[in-house]
Design a protein around this motif. Structure first.
Motif, PDB file in Angstrom:
ATOM      1  N   LEU A  77      33.604  36.381  39.257  1.00  0.00           N
ATOM      2  CA  LEU A  77      32.988  36.053  37.974  1.00  0.00           C
ATOM      3  C   LEU A  77      32.017  34.878  38.075  1.00  0.00           C
ATOM      4  O   LEU A  77      31.072  34.796  37.289  1.00  0.00           O
ATOM      5  N   SER A  78      32.208  34.008  39.057  1.00  0.00           N
ATOM      6  CA  SER A  78      31.269  32.902  39.223  1.00  0.00           C
ATOM      7  C   SER A  78      29.888  33.412  39.628  1.00  0.00           C
ATOM      8  O   SER A  78      28.883  32.744  39.392  1.00  0.00           O
ATOM      9  N   VAL A  79      29.830  34.601  40.200  1.00  0.00           N
ATOM     10  CA  VAL A  79      28.556  35.187  40.629  1.00  0.00           C
ATOM     11  C   VAL A  79      28.015  36.181  39.611  1.00  0.00           C
ATOM     12  O   VAL A  79      26.824  36.202  39.332  1.00  0.00           O
ATOM     13  N   VAL A  80      28.877  37.019  39.030  1.00  0.00           N
ATOM     14  CA  VAL A  80      28.398  38.104  38.160  1.00  0.00           C
ATOM     15  C   VAL A  80      28.919  38.013  36.738  1.00  0.00           C
ATOM     16  O   VAL A  80      28.724  38.930  35.946  1.00  0.00           O
ATOM     17  N   GLY A  81      29.563  36.896  36.405  1.00  0.00           N
ATOM     18  CA  GLY A  81      30.116  36.748  35.066  1.00  0.00           C
ATOM     19  C   GLY A  81      29.034  36.499  34.024  1.00  0.00           C
ATOM     20  O   GLY A  81      27.855  36.357  34.334  1.00  0.00           O
ATOM     21  N   GLY A  82      29.452  36.474  32.799  1.00  0.00           N
ATOM     22  CA  GLY A  82      28.523  36.277  31.695  1.00  0.00           C
ATOM     23  C   GLY A  82      28.149  37.605  31.069  1.00  0.00           C
ATOM     24  O   GLY A  82      28.587  38.665  31.501  1.00  0.00           O
ATOM     25  N   LYS A  83      27.330  37.525  30.071  1.00  0.00           N
ATOM     26  CA  LYS A  83      27.007  38.708  29.278  1.00  0.00           C
ATOM     27  C   LYS A  83      26.019  39.648  29.960  1.00  0.00           C
ATOM     28  O   LYS A  83      26.069  40.862  29.744  1.00  0.00           O
ATOM     29  N   TRP A  84      25.118  39.127  30.805  1.00  0.00           N
ATOM     30  CA  TRP A  84      23.990  39.936  31.231  1.00  0.00           C
ATOM     31  C   TRP A  84      23.969  40.371  32.690  1.00  0.00           C
ATOM     32  O   TRP A  84      23.373  41.395  33.013  1.00  0.00           O
ATOM     33  N   LYS A  85      24.551  39.611  33.590  1.00  0.00           N
ATOM     34  CA  LYS A  85      24.354  39.895  35.018  1.00  0.00           C
ATOM     35  C   LYS A  85      24.831  41.280  35.434  1.00  0.00           C
ATOM     36  O   LYS A  85      24.115  41.994  36.138  1.00  0.00           O
ATOM     37  N   ALA A  86      26.010  41.666  35.028  1.00  0.00           N
ATOM     38  CA  ALA A  86      26.505  42.994  35.408  1.00  0.00           C
ATOM     39  C   ALA A  86      25.627  44.091  34.805  1.00  0.00           C
ATOM     40  O   ALA A  86      25.389  45.129  35.439  1.00  0.00           O
ATOM     41  N   SER A 132      47.547  38.809  49.685  1.00  0.00           N
ATOM     42  CA  SER A 132      46.466  37.840  49.886  1.00  0.00           C
ATOM     43  C   SER A 132      45.574  37.738  48.659  1.00  0.00           C
ATOM     44  O   SER A 132      44.978  36.699  48.409  1.00  0.00           O
ATOM     45  N   MET A 133      45.475  38.807  47.876  1.00  0.00           N
ATOM     46  CA  MET A 133      44.659  38.758  46.665  1.00  0.00           C
ATOM     47  C   MET A 133      45.331  37.926  45.581  1.00  0.00           C
ATOM     48  O   MET A 133      44.663  37.370  44.720  1.00  0.00           O
ATOM     49  N   LEU A 134      46.630  37.872  45.620  1.00  0.00           N
ATOM     50  CA  LEU A 134      47.374  37.161  44.578  1.00  0.00           C
ATOM     51  C   LEU A 134      47.700  35.721  44.969  1.00  0.00           C
ATOM     52  O   LEU A 134      48.142  34.941  44.134  1.00  0.00           O
ATOM     53  N   ASP A 135      47.488  35.354  46.239  1.00  0.00           N
ATOM     54  CA  ASP A 135      47.809  34.017  46.724  1.00  0.00           C
ATOM     55  C   ASP A 135      46.653  33.069  46.417  1.00  0.00           C
ATOM     56  O   ASP A 135      45.707  32.943  47.182  1.00  0.00           O
ATOM     57  N   GLU A 136      46.730  32.393  45.284  1.00  0.00           N
ATOM     58  CA  GLU A 136      45.664  31.507  44.842  1.00  0.00           C
ATOM     59  C   GLU A 136      45.708  30.152  45.529  1.00  0.00           C
ATOM     60  O   GLU A 136      44.762  29.382  45.437  1.00  0.00           O
ATOM     61  N   ASP A 137      46.797  29.831  46.231  1.00  0.00           N
ATOM     62  CA  ASP A 137      46.911  28.519  46.855  1.00  0.00           C
ATOM     63  C   ASP A 137      45.902  28.332  47.976  1.00  0.00           C
ATOM     64  O   ASP A 137      45.489  27.220  48.259  1.00  0.00           O
ATOM     65  N   ARG A 138      45.471  29.413  48.602  1.00  0.00           N
ATOM     66  CA  ARG A 138      44.558  29.294  49.743  1.00  0.00           C
ATOM     67  C   ARG A 138      43.145  28.911  49.342  1.00  0.00           C
ATOM     68  O   ARG A 138      42.573  27.999  49.878  1.00  0.00           O
ATOM     69  N   SER A 139      42.556  29.639  48.438  1.00  0.00           N
ATOM     70  CA  SER A 139      41.139  29.384  48.140  1.00  0.00           C
ATOM     71  C   SER A 139      40.785  29.637  46.683  1.00  0.00           C
ATOM     72  O   SER A 139      39.616  29.783  46.367  1.00  0.00           O
ATOM     73  N   GLY A 140      41.743  29.709  45.815  1.00  0.00           N
ATOM     74  CA  GLY A 140      41.450  29.966  44.413  1.00  0.00           C
ATOM     75  C   GLY A 140      41.512  31.445  44.104  1.00  0.00           C
ATOM     76  O   GLY A 140      41.635  32.288  44.984  1.00  0.00           O
ATOM     77  N   CYS A 141      41.416  31.750  42.859  1.00  0.00           N
ATOM     78  CA  CYS A 141      41.530  33.121  42.373  1.00  0.00           C
ATOM     79  C   CYS A 141      40.307  33.941  42.786  1.00  0.00           C
ATOM     80  O   CYS A 141      39.167  33.547  42.486  1.00  0.00           O
ATOM     81  N   PRO A 142      40.487  35.086  43.450  1.00  0.00           N
ATOM     82  CA  PRO A 142      39.336  35.903  43.852  1.00  0.00           C
ATOM     83  C   PRO A 142      38.571  36.492  42.670  1.00  0.00           C
ATOM     84  O   PRO A 142      37.361  36.706  42.758  1.00  0.00           O
ATOM     85  N   VAL A 143      39.258  36.722  41.563  1.00  0.00           N
ATOM     86  CA  VAL A 143      38.555  37.211  40.369  1.00  0.00           C
ATOM     87  C   VAL A 143      37.622  36.119  39.854  1.00  0.00           C
ATOM     88  O   VAL A 143      36.484  36.387  39.461  1.00  0.00           O
ATOM     89  N   THR A 193      26.891  46.386  47.502  1.00  0.00           N
ATOM     90  CA  THR A 193      28.341  46.366  47.723  1.00  0.00           C
ATOM     91  C   THR A 193      29.101  46.200  46.411  1.00  0.00           C
ATOM     92  O   THR A 193      30.307  46.451  46.362  1.00  0.00           O
ATOM     93  N   PHE A 194      28.404  45.795  45.356  1.00  0.00           N
ATOM     94  CA  PHE A 194      29.029  45.619  44.036  1.00  0.00           C
ATOM     95  C   PHE A 194      29.032  46.916  43.227  1.00  0.00           C
ATOM     96  O   PHE A 194      29.690  46.997  42.194  1.00  0.00           O
TER      97      PHE A 194
END
Length: 113
Positions: free
Chosen positions: A22-31, A7-18, A94-95
């Protein structure tokens, strides 16, 4: 074998989980901001001092986005001068295992170089 289920590798359902992460915590500073808050609540100036290369404007922007995404809590105290503190929310906590894994990988990577 690699810790990933289909289910983690099946991108057809809802897009890539990674990509979702990254849409939430990506970029240089958030993490980095989240990592600093693992140790506990901090005021704006404490965060800025601990992340020496971030500008006030960028820190403000990143904190607002993290608050909008429910990863941190911003607490304002009604006093003069105003006091504002930032802490991880329950959802933000949780992160922590993800950041711990990133930190461990970073240590290994740093030793390779």
């Amino acid at each position: 074998m690699n810790g990933l289920d289909d289910s983690m590798l099946d991108e057809d359902r809802s897009g890539c989980p990674v990509e979702a992460t990254l849409s939430v915590v990506g970029g240089k500073w958030k993490a980095i901001i989240l990592w600093r808050l693992v140790g506990g609540t901090q005021r704006f100036n404490e965060l800025q001092r601990s992340i020496s290369q971030i500008t006030r404007k960028m820190l403000t922007e990143q904190l607002r986005e993290l608050e909008r995404d429910s990863l941190i809590i911003r607490t304002v105290y009604q006093q003069v001068p105003p006091k504002v503190e930032y802490s991880l929310s329950d959802y933000g906590r949780t992160f922590i295992p993800v950041m711990q894994a990133m930190a461990q990988w970073g240590l290994v990577h740093r030793e390779r170089n």
